[in-house]
Design a protein around this motif. Structure first.
Motif, PDB file in Angstrom:
ATOM      1  N   SER A  34       0.588  -1.362   0.045  1.00 28.77           N
ATOM      2  CA  SER A  34       0.004   0.059  -0.134  1.00 28.77           C
ATOM      3  C   SER A  34       0.661   1.194  -0.018  1.00 28.77           C
ATOM      4  O   SER A  34       2.143   1.354   0.274  1.00 28.77           O
ATOM      5  N   GLY A  35       0.284   2.414  -0.125  1.00 31.84           N
ATOM      6  CA  GLY A  35       0.936   3.551  -0.171  1.00 31.84           C
ATOM      7  C   GLY A  35       0.187   4.647  -1.145  1.00 31.84           C
ATOM      8  O   GLY A  35      -0.759   4.310  -1.462  1.00 31.84           O
ATOM      9  N   ALA A  36       0.759   5.880  -1.165  1.00 32.22           N
ATOM     10  CA  ALA A  36      -0.189   6.936  -1.698  1.00 32.22           C
ATOM     11  C   ALA A  36      -0.490   6.560  -3.293  1.00 32.22           C
ATOM     12  O   ALA A  36      -1.697   7.089  -3.837  1.00 32.22           O
ATOM     13  N   ALA A  37       0.370   5.919  -3.967  1.00 31.92           N
ATOM     14  CA  ALA A  37       0.437   5.592  -5.281  1.00 31.92           C
ATOM     15  C   ALA A  37      -0.709   4.525  -5.518  1.00 31.92           C
ATOM     16  O   ALA A  37      -1.011   4.139  -6.528  1.00 31.92           O
ATOM     17  N   GLN A  38      -0.985   3.894  -4.326  1.00 36.57           N
ATOM     18  CA  GLN A  38      -2.047   2.727  -4.287  1.00 36.57           C
ATOM     19  C   GLN A  38      -3.504   2.936  -4.146  1.00 36.57           C
ATOM     20  O   GLN A  38      -4.015   2.343  -3.181  1.00 36.57           O
ATOM     21  N   ARG A  39      -4.015   3.737  -4.959  1.00 35.15           N
ATOM     22  CA  ARG A  39      -5.164   4.069  -4.868  1.00 35.15           C
ATOM     23  C   ARG A  39      -6.051   3.278  -5.914  1.00 35.15           C
ATOM     24  O   ARG A  39      -7.016   3.830  -6.607  1.00 35.15           O
ATOM     25  N   GLU A  40      -5.581   2.070  -5.935  1.00 38.25           N
ATOM     26  CA  GLU A  40      -6.437   1.133  -6.983  1.00 38.25           C
ATOM     27  C   GLU A  40      -7.648   0.787  -6.608  1.00 38.25           C
ATOM     28  O   GLU A  40      -8.212   0.772  -5.438  1.00 38.25           O
ATOM     29  N   GLU A  41      -8.713   1.067  -7.380  1.00 39.37           N
ATOM     30  CA  GLU A  41     -10.121   0.705  -7.012  1.00 39.37           C
ATOM     31  C   GLU A  41     -10.210  -0.756  -7.037  1.00 39.37           C
ATOM     32  O   GLU A  41      -9.536  -1.562  -7.892  1.00 39.37           O
ATOM     33  N   PRO A  42     -11.422  -1.523  -6.502  1.00 42.66           N
ATOM     34  CA  PRO A  42     -11.617  -2.564  -6.319  1.00 42.66           C
ATOM     35  C   PRO A  42     -11.850  -3.287  -8.030  1.00 42.66           C
ATOM     36  O   PRO A  42     -12.125  -2.579  -8.791  1.00 42.66           O
ATOM     37  N   ALA A  43     -11.396  -4.579  -7.836  1.00 41.97           N
ATOM     38  CA  ALA A  43     -11.533  -5.141  -9.575  1.00 41.97           C
ATOM     39  C   ALA A  43     -13.060  -5.143  -9.802  1.00 41.97           C
ATOM     40  O   ALA A  43     -13.943  -5.541  -8.861  1.00 41.97           O
ATOM     41  N   ALA A  44     -13.274  -5.324 -11.145  1.00 39.91           N
ATOM     42  CA  ALA A  44     -14.947  -5.200 -11.362  1.00 39.91           C
ATOM     43  C   ALA A  44     -15.288  -6.579 -11.363  1.00 39.91           C
ATOM     44  O   ALA A  44     -14.587  -7.407 -10.936  1.00 39.91           O
ATOM     45  N   GLU A  45     -16.641  -6.553 -11.636  1.00 38.59           N
ATOM     46  CA  GLU A  45     -17.272  -7.904 -11.463  1.00 38.59           C
ATOM     47  C   GLU A  45     -16.695  -8.964 -12.361  1.00 38.59           C
ATOM     48  O   GLU A  45     -16.141  -8.791 -13.567  1.00 38.59           O
ATOM     49  N   ALA A  46     -16.432 -10.106 -11.934  1.00 33.20           N
ATOM     50  CA  ALA A  46     -15.692 -11.194 -12.558  1.00 33.20           C
ATOM     51  C   ALA A  46     -16.757 -11.864 -13.730  1.00 33.20           C
ATOM     52  O   ALA A  46     -17.896 -11.510 -13.819  1.00 33.20           O
ATOM     53  N   VAL A  47     -15.757 -12.023 -14.983  1.00 31.38           N
ATOM     54  CA  VAL A  47     -16.194 -12.713 -16.183  1.00 31.38           C
ATOM     55  C   VAL A  47     -15.881 -14.184 -16.129  1.00 31.38           C
ATOM     56  O   VAL A  47     -14.684 -14.388 -15.868  1.00 31.38           O
ATOM     57  N   GLU A  48     -16.678 -15.167 -16.190  1.00 31.21           N
ATOM     58  CA  GLU A  48     -16.332 -16.437 -16.421  1.00 31.21           C
ATOM     59  C   GLU A  48     -15.708 -17.007 -17.750  1.00 31.21           C
ATOM     60  O   GLU A  48     -16.403 -16.404 -18.779  1.00 31.21           O
TER      61      GLU A  48
END
Length: 99
Positions: A16-30
């Protein structure tokens, strides 16, 4: 270039860190027994192609994270392209992706 590589390493290693503002992964695709979760993130004025490929095994869940060099003007475009790239990775490597 060094900061790009450091940021990439931090993203892949889950730090983690300031550059780690990653949004949650989107809905999964099978796809062929795998789950693909697009996970684009903001980078260089666009969105970076990134995602997670998951599969359930007898020993538990395994995942493979990937980041590609392509950037896109919108998050939705990056997510769509991440699905295309993940399908290509699955078609080329199959279960060996997790070895």
């Amino acid at each position: 270039m060094a900061s790009f590589l450091k940021d990439l390493w931090n993203r892949l290693s889950g730090k983690s860190g300031a550059a780690q503002r990653e949004e949650p992964a989107a809905e999964a695709v099978e796809y062929k027994g795998f789950r693909i979760r697009p996970a684009p993130y903001s980078a260089r004025g666009g969105y970076q192609t990134a995602g997670i490929i998951e599969k359930d095994f007898e020993t538990g869940l395994k995942e493979h994270r990937f980041v590609r060099a392509e950037t896109h003007p919108s998050k939705d475009e990056a997510a769509s392209f991440a699905i295309v790239k993940a399908r290509q990775i699955i078609d080329e490597q199959g279960d060996s992706l997790f070895r």
